[in-house]
Design a protein around this motif. Structure first.
Motif, PDB file in Angstrom:
ATOM      1  N   PHE A  88      -1.507   5.770  -6.920  1.00 44.10           N
ATOM      2  CA  PHE A  88      -2.898   5.402  -6.705  1.00 44.10           C
ATOM      3  C   PHE A  88      -2.924   4.153  -5.828  1.00 44.10           C
ATOM      4  CE2 PHE A  88      -2.752   7.101 -11.194  1.00 44.10           C
ATOM      5  CZ  PHE A  88      -2.926   8.402 -10.775  1.00 44.10           C
ATOM      6  N   PRO A  89      -3.421   4.271  -4.588  1.00 46.36           N
ATOM      7  CA  PRO A  89      -3.199   3.213  -3.590  1.00 46.36           C
ATOM      8  C   PRO A  89      -3.877   1.886  -3.920  1.00 46.36           C
ATOM      9  CG  PRO A  89      -4.675   4.909  -2.741  1.00 46.36           C
ATOM     10  CD  PRO A  89      -4.134   5.414  -4.047  1.00 46.36           C
ATOM     11  N   HIS A  90      -4.985   1.919  -4.667  1.00 48.50           N
ATOM     12  CA  HIS A  90      -5.709   0.672  -4.922  1.00 48.50           C
ATOM     13  C   HIS A  90      -5.224  -0.042  -6.177  1.00 48.50           C
ATOM     14  CE1 HIS A  90      -7.603   4.053  -6.900  1.00 48.50           C
ATOM     15  NE2 HIS A  90      -7.903   3.217  -7.857  1.00 48.50           N
ATOM     16  N   MET A  91      -4.238   0.566  -6.870  1.00 53.01           N
ATOM     17  CA  MET A  91      -3.730  -0.070  -8.088  1.00 53.01           C
ATOM     18  C   MET A  91      -2.364  -0.678  -7.824  1.00 53.01           C
ATOM     19  SD  MET A  91      -4.473   2.636 -11.106  1.00 53.01           S
ATOM     20  CE  MET A  91      -5.981   3.580 -11.173  1.00 53.01           C
ATOM     21  N   ARG A  92      -2.118  -1.800  -8.517  1.00 53.09           N
ATOM     22  CA  ARG A  92      -0.788  -2.382  -8.444  1.00 53.09           C
ATOM     23  C   ARG A  92       0.210  -1.455  -9.148  1.00 53.09           C
ATOM     24  NH1 ARG A  92      -1.281  -7.581  -6.786  1.00 53.09           N
ATOM     25  NH2 ARG A  92      -3.358  -8.468  -6.998  1.00 53.09           N
ATOM     26  N   VAL A  93       1.490  -1.712  -8.882  1.00 50.64           N
ATOM     27  CA  VAL A  93       2.544  -0.884  -9.469  1.00 50.64           C
ATOM     28  C   VAL A  93       2.384  -0.787 -10.981  1.00 50.64           C
ATOM     29  CG1 VAL A  93       5.012  -0.881  -9.987  1.00 50.64           C
ATOM     30  CG2 VAL A  93       4.228  -1.175  -7.633  1.00 50.64           C
ATOM     31  N   GLU A  94       2.154  -1.950 -11.641  1.00 46.54           N
ATOM     32  CA  GLU A  94       2.068  -1.942 -13.104  1.00 46.54           C
ATOM     33  C   GLU A  94       0.861  -1.144 -13.590  1.00 46.54           C
ATOM     34  OE1 GLU A  94       1.960  -6.005 -14.159  1.00 46.54           O
ATOM     35  OE2 GLU A  94       0.094  -6.438 -13.117  1.00 46.54           O
ATOM     36  N   ASP A  95      -0.229  -1.175 -12.804  1.00 43.44           N
ATOM     37  CA  ASP A  95      -1.418  -0.415 -13.215  1.00 43.44           C
ATOM     38  C   ASP A  95      -1.208   1.077 -12.999  1.00 43.44           C
ATOM     39  OD1 ASP A  95      -2.843  -2.717 -13.941  1.00 43.44           O
ATOM     40  OD2 ASP A  95      -3.297  -3.108 -11.836  1.00 43.44           O
ATOM     41  N   ASN A  96      -0.469   1.412 -11.949  1.00 44.94           N
ATOM     42  CA  ASN A  96      -0.101   2.809 -11.747  1.00 44.94           C
ATOM     43  C   ASN A  96       0.669   3.330 -12.954  1.00 44.94           C
ATOM     44  OD1 ASN A  96      -0.386   4.499  -9.119  1.00 44.94           O
ATOM     45  ND2 ASN A  96      -0.308   2.387  -8.412  1.00 44.94           N
ATOM     46  N   VAL A  97       1.635   2.527 -13.396  1.00 44.25           N
ATOM     47  CA  VAL A  97       2.487   2.968 -14.507  1.00 44.25           C
ATOM     48  C   VAL A  97       1.693   2.988 -15.814  1.00 44.25           C
ATOM     49  CG1 VAL A  97       4.583   2.453 -15.806  1.00 44.25           C
ATOM     50  CG2 VAL A  97       4.542   2.115 -13.343  1.00 44.25           C
ATOM     51  N   ALA A  98       0.732   2.060 -15.931  1.00 44.38           N
ATOM     52  CA  ALA A  98      -0.052   1.988 -17.167  1.00 44.38           C
ATOM     53  C   ALA A  98      -1.122   3.069 -17.226  1.00 44.38           C
ATOM     54  CB  ALA A  98      -0.701   0.610 -17.293  1.00 44.38           C
ATOM     55  N   ARG A 129       3.851  -6.401  -9.494  1.00 44.95           N
ATOM     56  CA  ARG A 129       2.583  -6.925  -8.985  1.00 44.95           C
ATOM     57  C   ARG A 129       2.263  -6.441  -7.573  1.00 44.95           C
ATOM     58  NH1 ARG A 129      -0.957  -8.535 -12.117  1.00 44.95           N
ATOM     59  NH2 ARG A 129      -1.768 -10.077 -10.671  1.00 44.95           N
ATOM     60  N   ARG A 130       3.155  -5.615  -7.016  1.00 42.22           N
ATOM     61  CA  ARG A 130       2.913  -5.152  -5.644  1.00 42.22           C
ATOM     62  C   ARG A 130       1.949  -3.977  -5.613  1.00 42.22           C
ATOM     63  NH1 ARG A 130       7.504  -5.967  -2.056  1.00 42.22           N
ATOM     64  NH2 ARG A 130       8.457  -7.929  -2.685  1.00 42.22           N
ATOM     65  N   HIS A 131       1.412  -3.745  -4.426  1.00 38.95           N
ATOM     66  CA  HIS A 131       0.637  -2.528  -4.207  1.00 38.95           C
ATOM     67  C   HIS A 131       1.556  -1.463  -3.601  1.00 38.95           C
ATOM     68  CE1 HIS A 131      -3.140  -4.863  -4.676  1.00 38.95           C
ATOM     69  NE2 HIS A 131      -3.573  -3.697  -5.124  1.00 38.95           N
ATOM     70  N   PRO A 132       1.258  -0.186  -3.807  1.00 39.36           N
ATOM     71  CA  PRO A 132       2.142   0.868  -3.292  1.00 39.36           C
ATOM     72  C   PRO A 132       2.419   0.738  -1.792  1.00 39.36           C
ATOM     73  CG  PRO A 132       0.555   1.826  -4.793  1.00 39.36           C
ATOM     74  CD  PRO A 132       0.185   0.371  -4.649  1.00 39.36           C
ATOM     75  N   ARG A 133       1.412   0.323  -1.019  1.00 38.42           N
ATOM     76  CA  ARG A 133       1.613   0.276   0.440  1.00 38.42           C
ATOM     77  C   ARG A 133       2.655  -0.766   0.837  1.00 38.42           C
ATOM     78  NH1 ARG A 133      -3.456  -1.845  -0.411  1.00 38.42           N
ATOM     79  NH2 ARG A 133      -3.546  -4.102  -0.236  1.00 38.42           N
ATOM     80  N   GLU A 134       2.989  -1.683  -0.092  1.00 39.50           N
ATOM     81  CA  GLU A 134       3.990  -2.703   0.227  1.00 39.50           C
ATOM     82  C   GLU A 134       5.403  -2.254  -0.121  1.00 39.50           C
ATOM     83  OE1 GLU A 134       1.690  -6.777  -0.758  1.00 39.50           O
ATOM     84  OE2 GLU A 134       1.803  -5.375  -2.419  1.00 39.50           O
ATOM     85  N   LEU A 135       5.547  -0.988  -0.533  1.00 37.36           N
ATOM     86  CA  LEU A 135       6.856  -0.497  -0.964  1.00 37.36           C
ATOM     87  C   LEU A 135       7.389   0.550   0.009  1.00 37.36           C
ATOM     88  CD1 LEU A 135       6.107   0.054  -4.759  1.00 37.36           C
ATOM     89  CD2 LEU A 135       7.059  -1.971  -3.672  1.00 37.36           C
ATOM     90  N   SER A 136       8.701   0.703   0.042  1.00 36.29           N
ATOM     91  CA  SER A 136       9.314   1.749   0.859  1.00 36.29           C
ATOM     92  C   SER A 136       9.172   3.090   0.141  1.00 36.29           C
ATOM     93  CB  SER A 136      10.792   1.443   1.064  1.00 36.29           C
ATOM     94  OG  SER A 136      11.487   1.624  -0.147  1.00 36.29           O
ATOM     95  N   GLY A 137       9.512   4.159   0.855  1.00 33.31           N
ATOM     96  CA  GLY A 137       9.384   5.500   0.269  1.00 33.31           C
ATOM     97  C   GLY A 137      10.183   5.643  -1.012  1.00 33.31           C
TER      98      GLY A 137
END
Lengths: 371, 290
Positions: A88-98, A129-137
């Protein structure tokens, strides 16, 4: 929650087209089952039937003992990872997992710990605390896996999870997935892929799919060593498929007697002999074949030779040769009787004709590029 | 305009192949814009400072601001515009979600119809509402026919609520269009994963679809807001005599009272509100990073 998975004569049709034809398959609790097949073989449809995104036209789907055929996706309790991550692009990594934990109304004080645990397990704790767009594939795919594991599913569905990654990352993730499975021995995994290497490496058993049907099921070793059909032979690993006639204590290949186990094949019937290219040796020996070299491919660690024997092409993967033969050279190759498998005779008559050229179409490294 | 202005200095230095400085190409659009838009606008502002008695003064502003009619019209205009915008956003979002994500026969045709709807003139919708809810419309006709009463119960069309209904009806597709475009860009994989993780449809709409649709909602909402602030046809056609908005006031002052300075003052106020709301939207949307 250990559950397992069962398809009971599941058929799926879109419009008038049957995309999955009465699939019968059981995934044991804690087992990794790979659904291997080319595109359009029905493997993804089977996965989507488990997830609840397609409604079977016939048959039942069971998770554990529970018949989930009529349940909406959100009541099935399944972890799912797809090829394009779908974070989910607008959620941080932790929120995606939660997300899944919140959706399932897990107690608030428990969520934080389980998110941390899932991120820890996939090595993404530092990126919470990162957003998905800041991560590699590769990192995004780890987050997607953490998100699926956080809800502690009994069944994990992986839909071509590594296909969007480059080759090096892919082999890294492959061992990661194997490790995760060792750490979560109770989770049943249904792993959809078109890549034979992924299936061979990861799966406890492989279900080979083609043309909407299940073609073969077995452990990777069984399917590789003793394939039952030409399709399995050429899709799980590379194969020389030679048209032969069954004789007594051996077969006849274009006038050459080959000593191979014929099991219970009747004398005089036509059959297909499967010989793995890497089990073909150079020089004279048992079951020698002589022909002229028509192509030489240097592949670093190996040389692949294409040899024309009595009008048929035979592939041989040989450890890198100091002095590879030149095109047109007459050479002799051989293979051990125990390294050949006689495929059931006369099952697929339409396939026996183009057998000799099949490897040029798909079998050569088909896993990595077949889409 | 902005990009032309940015690009101009760099290119002017190097000059184009023909030897004509590139800022020359900016002249025609500026000239057209100036003559057909900025000049009349300037005239309106100028006129608002020229009372009929001659000279230059802000008399007209004082007079207009002091009048109850103006203050009421200002209030009506703003609340109608805000109300319509909120209504359009809510209704448009719900309808767009249904059209985009709930498979039903004819869904594609409905989406196509939205495009056609956008091309309708606003008074057409108002006329349609008159036929249904007007004093002698179908609804009241049924009622009087059935009960024998002299008047039907539906008399709201000439009130502000009638205008609100008409504006929401007419402007909702303006919100739906960008929303449908935004929805078509949402990865269905996200929705599927969300539901497999245990999220019900309502949660998926709230937490996945809505956040991704915010920019489209903001774009559609600000468009509708500005259009509603300046809407004239709908207010005129509902025959709502009790409902005076700023554009109606401009019309009344200029055409009926021949009070040009007064009309220009109201026009200037109307323009400032539009620009002001638009500026506010830009600032807010930049804050939220939309």
């Amino acid at each position: 929650m250990s559950s397992g998975l069962r398809f009971d004569r599941v058929s799926v049709a879109y419009g008038g087209t049957t995309v999955l034809d009465s699939l019968d398959l059981t995934v044991e609790p804690g087992e990794v089952m790979a659904l291997l097949g080319p595109s359009g073989s029905g493997k993804t449809t089977a996965l989507r039937a488990v997830a609840g995104f397609v409604r079977p036209a016939a048959g039942r789907v069971f998770i554990g003992d529970r018949d989930v055929t009529g349940l909406p996706p959100h009541r099935r309790g399944i972890g799912m990872v797809v090829q394009q991550y779908a974070l989910f692009p607008h959620m941080r990594v932790e929120d995606n997992v939660a997300f899944g934990l919140k959706a399932q109304k897990a107690p608030k004080d428990e969520i934080r710990g389980r998110v941390a645990e899932a991120l820890e397990m996939t090595g993404m704790a530092a990126y919470a605390r990162r957003h998905p767009r800041e991560l590699s594939g590769g990192q995004q795919q780890r987050v997607a896996i953490a998100r699926a594991l956080a809800i502690r599913p009994g069944v994990l569905l992986l839909d071509e999870p590594l296909s969007a990654l480059d080759a090096r990352l892919r082999s890294g993730m492959l061992s990661e997935l194997a490790r995760l499975h060792r750490e979560l021995p109770h989770v049943s995994i249904l792993y959809v892929t078109h890549d034979q290497v992924e299936a061979l490496t990861l799966a406890d058993r492989i279900a080979v799919m083609d043309k909407a049907r299940l073609q073969d099921v077995g452990t990777p070793r069984e399917l590789y060593r003793a394939p039952r059909t030409e399709f399995t032979a050429s899709f799980v690993g590379n194969a020389n498929l030679l048209p032969v006639t069954v004789g007594s204590g051996g077969v006849d290949f274009s006038g050459t007697e080959l000593k191979v186990p014929t099991r219970d094949a009747a004398r005089g019937t036509t059959a297909t002999l499967c010989v793995r290219p890497h089990l073909v040796g150079l020089g004279a020996g048992p079951n020698a074949l002589t022909g002229s070299v028509i192509e030489v491919q240097w592949r670093g660690a190996t040389h692949r030779l294409y040899i024309e024997v009595a009008g048929h092409r035979v592939m041989a993967d040989l450890r890198e040769l100091r002095q590879p033969p030149a095109l047109g050279d007459e050479i002799t190759v051989h293979f051990g009787p125990e390294d050949a498998v006689l495929l059931s005779a006369g099952v697929t008559p339409e396939r026996s004709a183009p057998v000799a050229v099949r490897e040029t179409v798909g079998a050569a490294d088909q896993g990595s590029r077949d889409g | 305009m902005a990009s032309a202005a940015v690009a101009a200095p760099a290119k002017a230095a190097t000059r184009t192949r023909t030897g004509i400085p590139s800022w020359v190409w900016a002249l025609p659009p500026v000239a057209v814009l100036g003559t057909v838009f900025l000049y009349p606008l300037g005239l309106v502002v100028q006129q608002s400072f020229r009372p009929d008695t001659g000279g230059t003064s802000a008399r007209a502003y004082a007079d207009v601001f002091a009048s109850t009619a103006f203050r009421e019209a200002l209030g009506t205009t703003v609340w109608l515009a805000l109300g319509s915008t909120v209504g359009c956003l809510v209704l448009g979002f719900v309808l767009a979600v249904v059209i985009a994500f709930v498979p039903f026969p004819g869904g594609k045709a409905v989406a196509k119809f939205i495009d056609v709807f956008l091309s309708f003139p606003s008074f057409l919708i108002t006329l349609a509402l008159l036929f249904v809810y007007g004093t002698v419309g179908m609804a009241n006709g049924l009622w009087t026919g059935a009960t024998g009463a002299a008047e039907g119960p539906f008399q709201f069309l000439t009130t502000p609520w009638g205008v609100l209904l008409a504006e929401i009806t007419y402007f909702t597709p303006f919100v739906m269009r960008p929303l449908l475009a935004a929805f078509s860009g949402i990865d269905t994989g996200q929705l599927e994963v969300a539901s497999s993780l245990g999220a019900r449809p309502a949660r998926i709409v709230r937490q996945i679809v809505l956040p991704e649709a915010l920019p489209a909602l903001a774009a559609g909402g600000s468009l509708v807001l500005v259009l509603c602030l300046n809407e004239f046809g709908i207010v005129l056609f509902t025959g709502a005599k009790g409902v005076t908005t700023l554009p109606m006031l401009v019309y009344g002052k200029a055409i009926l009272e021949s009070d040009y300075p007064g009309a220009c003052v109201v026009a200037v106020v109307n323009i400032s509100i539009s620009v002001g709301f638009y500026g506010l939207y830009r600032v807010v949307s930049r804050r939220v990073g939309a």
